[in-house]
Design a protein around this motif. Structure first.
Motif, PDB file in Angstrom:
ATOM      1  N   GLU A   1      -7.962   1.776   2.593  1.00 54.52           N
ATOM      2  CA  GLU A   1      -6.609   2.156   2.196  1.00 54.52           C
ATOM      3  C   GLU A   1      -5.626   1.431   3.113  1.00 54.52           C
ATOM      4  O   GLU A   1      -5.477   1.781   4.285  1.00 54.52           O
ATOM      5  N   PRO A   2      -4.946   0.373   2.616  1.00 55.03           N
ATOM      6  CA  PRO A   2      -4.064  -0.409   3.479  1.00 55.03           C
ATOM      7  C   PRO A   2      -2.919   0.411   4.045  1.00 55.03           C
ATOM      8  O   PRO A   2      -2.581   0.304   5.224  1.00 55.03           O
ATOM      9  N   VAL A   3      -2.277   1.217   3.190  1.00 59.73           N
ATOM     10  CA  VAL A   3      -1.179   2.086   3.620  1.00 59.73           C
ATOM     11  C   VAL A   3      -1.334   3.413   2.893  1.00 59.73           C
ATOM     12  O   VAL A   3      -1.967   3.480   1.836  1.00 59.73           O
ATOM     13  N   PRO A   4      -0.735   4.473   3.422  1.00 62.61           N
ATOM     14  CA  PRO A   4      -0.783   5.761   2.706  1.00 62.61           C
ATOM     15  C   PRO A   4      -0.144   5.631   1.330  1.00 62.61           C
ATOM     16  O   PRO A   4       0.799   4.863   1.136  1.00 62.61           O
ATOM     17  N   ASP A   5      -0.646   6.406   0.385  1.00 57.91           N
ATOM     18  CA  ASP A   5      -0.117   6.351  -0.979  1.00 57.91           C
ATOM     19  C   ASP A   5       1.374   6.690  -1.021  1.00 57.91           C
ATOM     20  O   ASP A   5       2.127   6.131  -1.827  1.00 57.91           O
ATOM     21  N   ALA A   6       1.806   7.597  -0.159  1.00 55.87           N
ATOM     22  CA  ALA A   6       3.216   7.980  -0.151  1.00 55.87           C
ATOM     23  C   ALA A   6       4.110   6.783   0.208  1.00 55.87           C
ATOM     24  O   ALA A   6       5.183   6.604  -0.372  1.00 55.87           O
ATOM     25  N   VAL A   7       3.644   5.953   1.144  1.00 56.78           N
ATOM     26  CA  VAL A   7       4.404   4.759   1.529  1.00 56.78           C
ATOM     27  C   VAL A   7       4.446   3.777   0.368  1.00 56.78           C
ATOM     28  O   VAL A   7       5.483   3.176   0.076  1.00 56.78           O
ATOM     29  N   ALA A   8       3.314   3.605  -0.301  1.00 51.24           N
ATOM     30  CA  ALA A   8       3.259   2.678  -1.435  1.00 51.24           C
ATOM     31  C   ALA A   8       4.164   3.136  -2.578  1.00 51.24           C
ATOM     32  O   ALA A   8       4.860   2.323  -3.196  1.00 51.24           O
ATOM     33  N   VAL A   9       4.182   4.424  -2.854  1.00 52.56           N
ATOM     34  CA  VAL A   9       5.039   4.953  -3.928  1.00 52.56           C
ATOM     35  C   VAL A   9       6.503   4.774  -3.563  1.00 52.56           C
ATOM     36  O   VAL A   9       7.332   4.384  -4.402  1.00 52.56           O
ATOM     37  N   LEU A  10       6.843   5.050  -2.307  1.00 57.02           N
ATOM     38  CA  LEU A  10       8.228   4.862  -1.858  1.00 57.02           C
ATOM     39  C   LEU A  10       8.637   3.396  -1.989  1.00 57.02           C
ATOM     40  O   LEU A  10       9.748   3.091  -2.440  1.00 57.02           O
ATOM     41  N   ALA A  11       7.729   2.489  -1.613  1.00 59.70           N
ATOM     42  CA  ALA A  11       8.022   1.059  -1.725  1.00 59.70           C
ATOM     43  C   ALA A  11       8.251   0.664  -3.179  1.00 59.70           C
ATOM     44  O   ALA A  11       9.150  -0.129  -3.492  1.00 59.70           O
ATOM     45  N   LEU A  12       7.441   1.230  -4.075  1.00 57.25           N
ATOM     46  CA  LEU A  12       7.601   0.941  -5.496  1.00 57.25           C
ATOM     47  C   LEU A  12       8.962   1.416  -6.007  1.00 57.25           C
ATOM     48  O   LEU A  12       9.637   0.708  -6.765  1.00 57.25           O
ATOM     49  N   CYS A  13       9.380   2.600  -5.574  1.00 63.73           N
ATOM     50  CA  CYS A  13      10.690   3.132  -5.988  1.00 63.73           C
ATOM     51  C   CYS A  13      11.825   2.262  -5.447  1.00 63.73           C
ATOM     52  O   CYS A  13      12.782   1.949  -6.170  1.00 63.73           O
ATOM     53  N   LEU A  14      11.732   1.877  -4.180  1.00 59.40           N
ATOM     54  CA  LEU A  14      12.764   1.029  -3.574  1.00 59.40           C
ATOM     55  C   LEU A  14      12.829  -0.320  -4.267  1.00 59.40           C
ATOM     56  O   LEU A  14      13.919  -0.875  -4.471  1.00 59.40           O
ATOM     57  N   LEU A  15      11.672  -0.847  -4.639  1.00 57.64           N
ATOM     58  CA  LEU A  15      11.628  -2.129  -5.327  1.00 57.64           C
ATOM     59  C   LEU A  15      12.302  -2.031  -6.692  1.00 57.64           C
ATOM     60  O   LEU A  15      13.058  -2.926  -7.097  1.00 57.64           O
ATOM     61  N   ALA A  16      12.042  -0.943  -7.400  1.00 57.81           N
ATOM     62  CA  ALA A  16      12.661  -0.742  -8.712  1.00 57.81           C
ATOM     63  C   ALA A  16      14.180  -0.623  -8.590  1.00 57.81           C
ATOM     64  O   ALA A  16      14.931  -1.198  -9.387  1.00 57.81           O
ATOM     65  N   VAL A  17      14.642   0.109  -7.579  1.00 58.91           N
ATOM     66  CA  VAL A  17      16.085   0.245  -7.347  1.00 58.91           C
ATOM     67  C   VAL A  17      16.698  -1.107  -7.021  1.00 58.91           C
ATOM     68  O   VAL A  17      17.780  -1.464  -7.513  1.00 58.91           O
ATOM     69  N   ALA A  18      16.009  -1.892  -6.191  1.00 60.43           N
ATOM     70  CA  ALA A  18      16.514  -3.209  -5.802  1.00 60.43           C
ATOM     71  C   ALA A  18      16.646  -4.134  -7.001  1.00 60.43           C
ATOM     72  O   ALA A  18      17.652  -4.843  -7.149  1.00 60.43           O
ATOM     73  N   VAL A  19      15.650  -4.120  -7.860  1.00 61.57           N
ATOM     74  CA  VAL A  19      15.709  -4.956  -9.066  1.00 61.57           C
ATOM     75  C   VAL A  19      16.887  -4.541  -9.940  1.00 61.57           C
ATOM     76  O   VAL A  19      17.614  -5.390 -10.481  1.00 61.57           O
ATOM     77  N   GLY A  20      17.103  -3.245 -10.075  1.00 66.45           N
ATOM     78  CA  GLY A  20      18.240  -2.763 -10.862  1.00 66.45           C
ATOM     79  C   GLY A  20      19.568  -3.178 -10.261  1.00 66.45           C
ATOM     80  O   GLY A  20      20.492  -3.573 -10.979  1.00 66.45           O
ATOM     81  N   ARG A  21      19.675  -3.104  -8.933  1.00 66.76           N
ATOM     82  CA  ARG A  21      20.918  -3.502  -8.261  1.00 66.76           C
ATOM     83  C   ARG A  21      21.171  -5.003  -8.417  1.00 66.76           C
ATOM     84  O   ARG A  21      22.305  -5.430  -8.627  1.00 66.76           O
TER      85      ARG A  21
END
Length: 295
Positions: free
Chosen positions: A77-97
């Motif tokens: 497990e490279p990173v905790p799942d919570a970190v990966a999910v947060l990164a995915l959400c931030l990435l989606a927000v960034a793409v929208g911005r």
């Protein structure tokens, strides 16, 4: 993954805090170029890092797990799942911005180009009848200088030459590209908002210095800038910045031209390069983990 994947995010914070301060010690042109390059590199690296963190969720995909087991590998497990999910959400927000910033830029550019329609191809100056004192450098092929009649009426002949030289400098040095690039970088990574604001100020200072050189009189340039800001009071500033920034620009024109300090630009660009290297190293870490290698 190691700390490398977080390096671009940490360097984004450092660039936003230190970059604008370092830029004060160089010429506006060199500082604007260096900050733009560093911001683009850092934003790209931070988005890539978020993508790498989000990609670790693929370790949960059955096909990937089955493929790894068939090869005799165990997927750590490279990173905790919570970190990966947060990164995915931030990435989606960034793409929208970023998409929103692109739409805004295109809409503004279309509006300005539409105001310049109907003039011969070789026409550089377009005067729009308007009671609002405004001036714009409209990039394109060809680039145009759009000035309202109210702005021209408010300026003296020498000050009009300064205004035209200022806007012409924006077109000649493609300042719209620098501003748009850092706007997209800040949309993708809000930690770079101070860099965006610094570049917006620096390209104006850059154009001020070019105008002062073109008319051969720094005091007249400062007076034209102050008058343009004064007549635009109560509306959007003609030079698109706050009164405090205009005051700083007027004060800068009343001193000797700044010196070009190459170490300043190099230091700023180094921050962007380090962010890119951190993202590249983190990519290697993730590939090694997913192929069953060791770090």
């Amino acid at each position: 993954m190691r700390i490398d994947v977080y390096t671009p995010l940490l360097l984004s914070l450092l660039l936003g805090a230190v970059g604008p301060r370092l830029a004060r010690f160089g010429t506006p042109a060199a500082a604007a170029r260096a900050l733009t390059g560093a911001a683009v590199l850092t934003a790209g690296a931070s988005l890539w890092a978020l993508g790498l963190l989000a990609a670790t969720l693929a370790g949960e995909a059955p096909s990937l797990v089955a493929h790894a087991r068939a090869g005799g590998h165990a997927l750590p497990e490279p990173v905790p799942d919570a970190v990966a999910v947060l990164a995915l959400c931030l990435l989606a927000v960034a793409v929208g911005r970023i998409a929103g910033a692109v739409r805004t830029h295109r809409a503004t550019h279309r509006t300005l180009r539409r105001l310049c329609e109907g003039h011969p191809p070789g026409t550089e100056l377009v005067v729009a009848a308007s009671p609002r004192p405004r001036a714009f450098a409209v990039p394109g092929d060809p680039g145009r200088i759009l000035v309202t009649s109210a702005m021209l009426a408010a300026l003296r002949p020498a000050e009009r030459r300064v205004l035209l030289a200022h806007e012409r400098a924006h077109l000649t040095h493609r300042h719209a590209f620098h501003v748009h690039a850092v706007t997209l970088a800040a949309a993708g990574n809000p930690l770079l908002v101070p860099v965006r604001d610094a570049v917006a100020y620096l390209v104006e200072r850059w154009a001020d210095e070019q105008a002062a050189g073109a008319v051969g009189d720094r005091r007249t340039t400062a007076r034209a800038l102050a008058r343009a800001a004064l007549v635009a009071h109560g509306a959007d500033c003609v030079l698109h910045f706050a009164d405090r920034a205009v005051t700083r620009r007027v004060a800068a024109l009343q001193t000797t031209p700044p010196r070009r300090l190459r170490p300043v630009a190099a230091a700023i660009l180094t921050l962007g390069a380090l962010a890119a290297l951190g993202a590249a190293d983190a990519t290697g870490d993730l590939l090694s983990l997913l192929t069953g290698g060791t770090l």
